[in-house]
Structure formats: C-alpha cells, structure tokens
Design an enzyme around this catalytic site. Sequence first.
Site, PDB file in Angstrom:
ATOM      1  N   HIS B  40     -50.832  18.284 -11.612  1.00 28.02           N
ATOM      2  CA  HIS B  40     -50.618  17.271 -12.657  1.00 28.02           C
ATOM      3  C   HIS B  40     -51.895  17.023 -13.449  1.00 28.02           C
ATOM      4  O   HIS B  40     -51.874  16.902 -14.667  1.00 28.02           O
ATOM      5  CB  HIS B  40     -50.127  15.961 -12.047  1.00 28.02           C
ATOM      6  CG  HIS B  40     -48.640  15.893 -11.919  1.00 28.02           C
ATOM      7  ND1 HIS B  40     -47.961  16.518 -10.910  1.00 28.02           N
ATOM      8  CD2 HIS B  40     -47.691  15.294 -12.694  1.00 28.02           C
ATOM      9  CE1 HIS B  40     -46.660  16.303 -11.064  1.00 28.02           C
ATOM     10  NE2 HIS B  40     -46.478  15.562 -12.142  1.00 28.02           N
ATOM     11  N   LYS B 105     -40.717  10.800  -3.289  1.00 29.12           N
ATOM     12  CA  LYS B 105     -40.351   9.708  -2.380  1.00 29.12           C
ATOM     13  C   LYS B 105     -41.356   8.598  -2.606  1.00 29.12           C
ATOM     14  O   LYS B 105     -42.436   8.840  -3.142  1.00 29.12           O
ATOM     15  CB  LYS B 105     -40.339  10.200  -0.926  1.00 29.12           C
ATOM     16  CG  LYS B 105     -41.662  10.777  -0.426  1.00 29.12           C
ATOM     17  CD  LYS B 105     -42.520   9.784   0.287  1.00 29.12           C
ATOM     18  CE  LYS B 105     -43.774  10.450   0.847  1.00 29.12           C
ATOM     19  NZ  LYS B 105     -44.708   9.457   1.400  1.00 29.12           N
TER      20      LYS B 105
END
Lengths: 281, 186
Positions: B40, B105
């Site tokens: 990222h 999650k």
Amino acid sequence: MREIHCDQITAAVAKLCVEANYFLGADVVQALEGALKRENSPVGREILKQLIENADIARAEQVPLCQDTGFTVVLVELGQDVRIVGGSLVDAINEGVRQGYQEGFLRYSIVGDPLLRKNTGDNTPACIHVEVLPGEVFKLTVMAKGAGCENMSALKMLKPSDGIEGVKGFVMKVIKEGGGNPCPPIIVGVGIGGTFELAAYLSKKALLRRPLGSHHPEPTVASLEEELLRAINESGLGPMGLGGRTTALAVHLETYSCHIASLPVAVNIDCHSHRFKQIWL
Amino acid sequence: MDAEAIRLTTPLTDEDVSRLRMGDRVLLDGILYGARDAAHKRLVELIEKGGKLPFDLAGQVIYYVGPTPPKPGQVIGSAGPTTATRMDKYAPVLMAKGLKGTIGKGGPRSKEMREAMMVYRSIYFLTTGGASALIARHFRRSEVVAYADLGPEALFRFEVEDFPAIVVNDIYGGDLFEEGIRRYAR
C-alpha cells in the site's frame, strides 16, 4: 551437572514452531465449542463454526491455522544445574526458528530493523526470555504470537489510589478500544504489579497458563478474573467485533509485588488462534 | 449460509455495490488483488508521484493478506485477512482511482475511511480473521504481480471462487461494528 546439547534445543524449537502453528490446543477448541453453545448472534455463530472447522482443516492437512505465523516468543525455564554445550543457547534457539519456519512453510514476518523494515527472510530473531530455576529442569515454551492482537495490547502505570477499580477500568478500556482488531474471541493476559517491564512480561506469561480458563490460585485474583471475563463478554463486541456474547474465551491475571508508589497494569491480548507448545528436555 | 448469500463477480460495478447493505453475506468469484502495509505504501507513493500503477484499480477489490508459502501442490498457503485499519491511511487514495472494495478483518475503520467509502462508493467486507486454512480453499490461482522483494507483503493477483465475506460498511454509512454493539451490549 546435567548437560544439554544445542542440537537438541534447535531440534525441539523447530518442532514446536511447526506444531504450535498447525495444531490448536484441545483446551482452545473446547473453549470455542463452549462459546458456540452460548452465542446467540447468527453472524457470531457462523464465525465460531468457521474457527472450529479451520482448526480441523489445519490439523488434518498440517497447514498453518493463520497466515500470521507470528513473532516467535521462546521462554526457557533453565535449571541452574544445567550446562548448555555445543554452542550458544541464543544461536541454538534462532536456528530452531529458522529451520521450523522453513520446513513448516510458515510465513516470515520479522523485519530486522523497526525503522528500516527489511524482512529478515527466516523469521529470526526470536523474542527470548530465560528464567533460572533450581535443579536440572530444562523446559521450552514456544509461542507464535500474532501481531493483530499484540498491537492492541497496552500498559499503564496507575496510581495506588486507583485500586482494583482502576485496574478493571483500564482493562475494559483496552478491550473496547481494540474493537474487532485483535480477532475476537480473544484471550486476555493481565500483569499487575512489579515494574514497568515486569508487568508487561507477566501479562505475556499470563497468556501461557494452561489449561485455558483455569484460575489463579489466589481467590481474590481468581474472582477478579471471573468478573473481568463477564464484563468483557457483556461489552457486546462479539466474534470479530461484529456483535455477540463471545468477546473473550478467558482472562488470566498474574501479579507481583510492587513499589509503594506504583500500580503497573499491562494487558496483553492473544487472538483465538492461541498458539504455543511446550517441551521438557 | 449459502442460501442467503449474495453472489458477486469481481471487478464490481456501481450497481453491484449499490445493492449491498451492512450485514449482507456475500460469496465472491473472480479477481482479487492482495496487498498489505508495505505494498500500500508503494502504491500510494507511486500515485503521489504520478507514476503508472501495476494494475488498473477500476472496479477492483483488494484483499488485505500476506499468505504463508504454499506447500507443494497447493495454490496458496494459509490466507486469512490482516487488520484492515492499518490501511485506512492509504485506502482513500486508491478508492479515488476506482477501488470498489476492500476485504480484511478488524475495525471499526477510521472516520475518514468511512466517509471516503460513501464518497467513492466502495465497500468494506470482513472475512473471518484466523480462518486462514478454510479461506485458502477458495483460491484457484495466485501470482505475484509486483513488489516480489517484499516477500509476504508483495502485490498479488488471485482468482477466487465462493470467497465468503460479510458487508461491514456499505456505501450508505451503515457500519456493522456499531450495529453489533448496539444490539448485543448489556
């Protein structure tokens, strides 16, 4: 004086790394099954069923329970009448981690420098603790500690006047702020007392109590464990934080004497993938 | 679960995301890109410098994952989600380039992230953290498309089938974390 060769230590560490990552303890599986009976959130029930099935698959296929195969935390309980031969204890442990993670197809999750962040490529170094005990005991505990839950852990130096209420308040604050991030249902290890670093160490050791959910021998501490477990499960966070009655499977507290001016409290969280194995050499 | 689950094929369209609501169970088929913290960081730095991305983000879904190495004969090793909130700093930049969904999650996601999901019409799906051997069974292909030097943090391209997930944040501001606590706290 008893002698233990480094090669024995390396082999044992390698084996424990793999077994910890593939085989969820029977006590943890039982706790998940118990939670499924009590859980009334449909999403929470589905998640608990998936976790039980996941443990079955990992065991049957001999694959990691979780892709985060962890920082390897190794506790050596070393009798003072034991002599390590054939090399350095630390090197022997790290070699065991290297072999275990390679042979077990486990993920390399360690960066060599916290700021430069380049992966070491073999999951070393381990985080090693040594406790010296009387006699000729040599016990190894190998824990695969995931970072999602480790990241939600915290420590606070409370004032003595904060008392038990202060301890409870801080534990609940840490759990609520963690939300779904540490992968509930979690196991909560709390270290109370000692110094700054000892409280943190005690909280890690609290996670290593077996069987899961057993209580501290001191009745006042045991009742605090029960009270905290109830409060955490009434928070409503539930499995994965999506709502439900099962937020924690167990709360373990460990205590130590402390300074007249201090009340350190450390909260170390482990996820449901509560992975550690032990061996006596 | 399958009977009530919504089947979706990726890449996702605006129409796909507009019919999803917080709490919906979905089964995803198609392409997922795999990226976590380090990938990222590189993707966002590349966008800031005006560089060309290793893949077109339009309609895509990124799965926050760093799998274990596959054993011989496996498509992928264990491949459960990592904590999504660590990507909150980066995800809105990718959503502005067309990213339609993220899978991870943990949460709740940051306020900025939740607002960006409404603006860019992008969904946060949760799949069960630590159910990694189970989730791995839904992978048909896995390849590294960039940043191989990052090891488990490389940029992956996956083909998945019946990948199970739950809609946590929809494009209307719904948040299953808030709803869950409201319903179950005592």
